[in-house]
Enzyme design. Structure first.
Site, PDB file in Angstrom:
ATOM      1  N   ASP A   1       0.860  -1.186   0.000  1.00 24.95           N
ATOM      2  CA  ASP A   1       0.000   0.000   0.000  1.00 24.95           C
ATOM      3  C   ASP A   1       0.893   1.232   0.000  1.00 24.95           C
ATOM      4  O   ASP A   1       2.008   1.195   0.538  1.00 24.95           O
ATOM      5  CB  ASP A   1      -0.906   0.018   1.233  1.00 24.95           C
ATOM      6  CG  ASP A   1      -2.031  -1.003   1.163  1.00 24.95           C
ATOM      7  OD1 ASP A   1      -2.487  -1.300   0.046  1.00 24.95           O
ATOM      8  OD2 ASP A   1      -2.446  -1.491   2.224  1.00 24.95           O
TER       9      ASP A   1
ATOM     10  N   ASP B   1      -7.171  -1.242  -4.658  1.00 23.82           N
ATOM     11  CA  ASP B   1      -8.232  -0.846  -3.730  1.00 23.82           C
ATOM     12  C   ASP B   1      -9.132   0.223  -4.348  1.00 23.82           C
ATOM     13  O   ASP B   1     -10.349   0.218  -4.136  1.00 23.82           O
ATOM     14  CB  ASP B   1      -7.630  -0.327  -2.422  1.00 23.82           C
ATOM     15  CG  ASP B   1      -6.809  -1.373  -1.693  1.00 23.82           C
ATOM     16  OD1 ASP B   1      -7.073  -2.577  -1.851  1.00 23.82           O
ATOM     17  OD2 ASP B   1      -5.884  -0.976  -0.952  1.00 23.82           O
TER      18      ASP B   1
END
Length: 173
Positions: free
Chosen positions: A120, A140
């Site tokens: 991330d 995401d």
């Protein structure tokens, strides 16, 4: 003549997967874990690892969650491919939503299978109170946008049905 199915939308899944994995590769090659570069007053690029799911759900377990989330991503992706196969190619909103969710799920699944975690790096926050939203990635975003498009499609379909009912009741006897 047979109508085209929604499977022709899988090109969008491929774009999401490639974009997601490429962006993660760039971060891993140029950042050390937890390195941060401030981009905007409310946005950083921060290299983080997520061993769980959204908001690091189940991240602090013995590793079984890696296989669980891998399996879940594969099952959801297969179910959505079946939905694409049954859908007409012209249903742009639904098909693009399915394709984006497939691409996001498989992008994170590939990352999880290769690394044991998901990379991330998008970190949004509010300066005045120190609140940071969960760090996330391109996959995401695709999953979230796809889910939003499905909600929009359901709303628009419901509105279309309501309009048909109203027309039938008031003008068509």
């Amino acid at each position: 003549m047979q109508k085209k199915s929604g499977l022709i939308w899988l090109w969008l899944s491929l774009i999401v997967i490639v974009g997601d994995l490429w962006s993660k590769y760039v971060i891993v090659q140029n950042f050390n874990l937890y390195d941060t570069v401030n981009v905007l007053p409310i946005f950083n690029l921060t290299y983080a690892r997520n061993y769980g799911a959204a908001f690091s759900f189940l991240a602090n377990h013995d590793g079984w969650q890696t296989y669980f989330f891998l399996g879940l991503a594969i099952v959801i992706s297969l179910a959505l491919v079946v939905m694409l196969a049954r859908s007409q190619a012209g249903k742009k909103l639904e098909n693009s939503a399915y394709a984006m969710i497939i691409g996001g799920a498989l992008g994170n699944a590939i990352d999880r299978a290769y690394n044991g975690y998901v990379v991330d790096f998008l970190d949004f926050y509010w300066n005045w109170d120190g609140y940071h939203f969960a760090t996330f990635n391109v996959a995401d975003i695709a999953i979230s946008v796809g889910a939003g498009l499905l909600i929009l499609a359901a709303f628009l379909d419901g509105k279309k049905e309501k309009n048909k009912e109203w027309l039938n009741e008031n003008f068509i006897s």
